[in-house]
Design a protein around this motif. Structure first.
Motif, mmCIF file in Angstrom:
data_model
loop_
_atom_site.group_PDB
_atom_site.id
_atom_site.type_symbol
_atom_site.label_atom_id
_atom_site.label_comp_id
_atom_site.label_asym_id
_atom_site.label_seq_id
_atom_site.Cartn_x
_atom_site.Cartn_y
_atom_site.Cartn_z
ATOM 1 N N GLY A 3 13.526 15.103 11.532
ATOM 2 C CA GLY A 3 12.449 14.172 11.858
ATOM 3 C C GLY A 3 11.726 14.628 13.105
ATOM 4 O O GLY A 3 12.183 15.532 13.820
ATOM 5 N N LEU B 181 15.150 7.018 7.225
ATOM 6 C CA LEU B 181 15.366 7.898 8.370
ATOM 7 C C LEU B 181 14.931 7.206 9.661
ATOM 8 O O LEU B 181 15.599 7.328 10.700
ATOM 9 N N GLY C 47 7.566 5.969 3.547
ATOM 10 C CA GLY C 47 7.042 6.071 4.902
ATOM 11 C C GLY C 47 6.305 4.844 5.394
ATOM 12 O O GLY C 47 5.838 4.006 4.619
ATOM 13 N N THR D 250 7.867 14.036 9.634
ATOM 14 C CA THR D 250 9.067 14.533 8.966
ATOM 15 C C THR D 250 9.808 15.593 9.775
ATOM 16 O O THR D 250 10.967 15.889 9.501
ATOM 17 N N SER D 251 9.139 16.174 10.777
ATOM 18 C CA SER D 251 9.783 17.161 11.656
ATOM 19 C C SER D 251 8.887 17.412 12.852
ATOM 20 O O SER D 251 7.695 17.062 12.845
ATOM 21 N N PRO E 143 7.909 10.319 7.370
ATOM 22 C CA PRO E 143 9.330 10.300 7.030
ATOM 23 C C PRO E 143 9.687 9.014 6.305
ATOM 24 O O PRO E 143 8.999 7.994 6.433
ATOM 25 N N SER E 144 10.766 9.041 5.552
ATOM 26 C CA SER E 144 11.266 7.840 4.897
ATOM 27 C C SER E 144 11.613 6.777 5.928
ATOM 28 O O SER E 144 12.075 7.086 7.028
ATOM 29 N N THR F 123 9.823 2.321 10.764
ATOM 30 C CA THR F 123 8.880 3.295 11.319
ATOM 31 C C THR F 123 8.021 2.629 12.378
ATOM 32 O O THR F 123 7.823 3.159 13.477
#
Length: 378
Positions: A190, A240, A30, A55-56, A236-237, A35
């Motif tokens: 995400g 992503l 992350g 993440t969501s 999140p990664s 990002t």
């Protein structure tokens, strides 16, 4: 099983290349370079004080509940016609949901009901911009300000949509976004937290980093970081984020493509809808929608289910949407009962969503439209 699915994940450009670059960067976890690029993109595009990828959308909502310091006994006003994440985030903190009905035109929370739902325990109003069409934010914000209540926008459907010339997600003190695979812009799973009140920024960074002041450490504000608050792992990664950033770079193309799809459905189903008394999506003139979905409201539950089955026979997957939260098992435990939200109950039985994704072709749409017009299950 279906020749035309309800949704299909789509590539918009150089997703693979950017994901590979994220791996080559040596920072796949992350808050890596991609990002940060997404943060900058959203902050500039929307004029937001601070944006944090999560993440969501569910996790962004959970962060909102933590930031508002929701406590057991607090009440949260929320539309019954929404996904369970909208209220679950607050119930997890001990809040009691107070379910509001929706308007019959936009299917958004009915702002005329809010006054009677507010009590001295009301902590927040959570609005959901259904299908990316803005709620009546002027009236909602006036009511909230009069009672000293915070407003949170669940803007999972409404990225880049506008209400009276202003982007959705910029009205409440906090707002949330979704990048689930069914959304206009996606990275599979995400989300994002949009922070419009600067007072929440520092604590949001701490909550998102497992309750530590790790961001202070990276900015050189402390010589080591430690546990200072509640929190969780909401980052999140960066892989992503790289996928998402590739889609954001194609923002204009994606939005134009979805507009074409929505307008094609609307133009070719209007006459059929009038003949059969079908309600198609309504967009008020003061709203700009993001063309997130296309739905129809059928005359009855039986007709809706028959049309779903008819389309399935033609290899087309269509779906219904939300079940009323106030009539769910959990909703009933919080006091929900039939007829509490009559418009929600009516719409839930009758709404049907058509296949809608960025790569949906005109030929595929013609097949969907032809199958609908061939339906005789009245």
């Amino acid at each position: 099983m279906y020749t035309i699915p309800f949704n299909r994940p789509c590539l918009s450009g150089n997703e693979y290349e950017l994901v590979a670059e994220a791996i080559r960067n040596g920072h796949a976890s992350g808050d890596g370079p991609f990002t940060k690029q997404c943060h900058i993109f959203f902050e500039k595009a929307l004029g937001i004080t601070k944006v944090l990828l999560t993440t969501s959308c569910t996790h962004a909502l959970e962060m909102s509940a933590l930031l508002l310091d929701v406590q057991p006994g607090d009440e949260i006003i929320v539309p019954s016609f929404t996904f369970v994440s909208t209220i679950n985030a607050f119930v997890l903190r001990g809040a009691r949901p107070v379910f509001a009905d929706i308007r019959p035109d936009t299917l958004n929370i009915d702002e005329t009901q809010l006054e009677r739902l507010i009590t001295d325990r009301t902590k927040a109003i959570v609005v959901v911009h259904y299908a990316g069409v803005g709620c009546e934010m002027d009236r909602i914000l006036d009511i909230a300000a009069w009672h000293g209540i915070r407003v949170v926008e669940d803007n999972a459907h409404g990225l880049f949509a506008k209400y009276k010339g202003r982007y959705l997600g910029t009205f409440g003190c906090l707002a949330t976004q979704s990048f689930h695979e069914t959304k206009n812009f996606t990275c599979g799973e995400g989300g994002a937290l949009l922070i419009n009140d600067p007072a929440y920024i520092e604590r949001a960074e701490i909550i998102r980093e497992k309750g530590t002041n790790r961001n202070h450490f990276f900015r050189g504000q402390v010589d080591k970081y430690t546990w200072v608050d509640v929190g969780s792992s909401y980052l999140p990664s960066d892989m992503l984020a790289a996928f998402l950033y590739a889609q954001l770079q194609r923002r204009e193309y994606i939005q134009a493509r979805r507009q074409q799809i929505w307008e094609y459905y609307n133009a070719h189903l209007q006459a059929w809808a009038v003949v059969h008394g079908i309600q198609l999506p309504f967009v008020p003139p003061h709203c700009v929608q993001p063309h997130h979905m296309f739905y129809m409201i059928l005359p009855s539950l039986a007709v809706r289910q028959a049309l779903i089955a008819h389309l399935k026979e033609h290899g087309i997957l269509s779906v219904f949407h939300y079940l009323p939260l106030h009539l769910s098992e959990m909703g009933i435990r919080f006091g929900g009962k039939p007829a509490d939200c009559p418009v929600t109950e009516y719409v839930s039985d009758r709404l049907l969503r058509l296949p809608f994704f960025n790569d949906l072709t005109e030929y595929e749409q013609d097949q969907v439209i032809a199958a609908i017009c061939d339906f005789r299950g009245w």
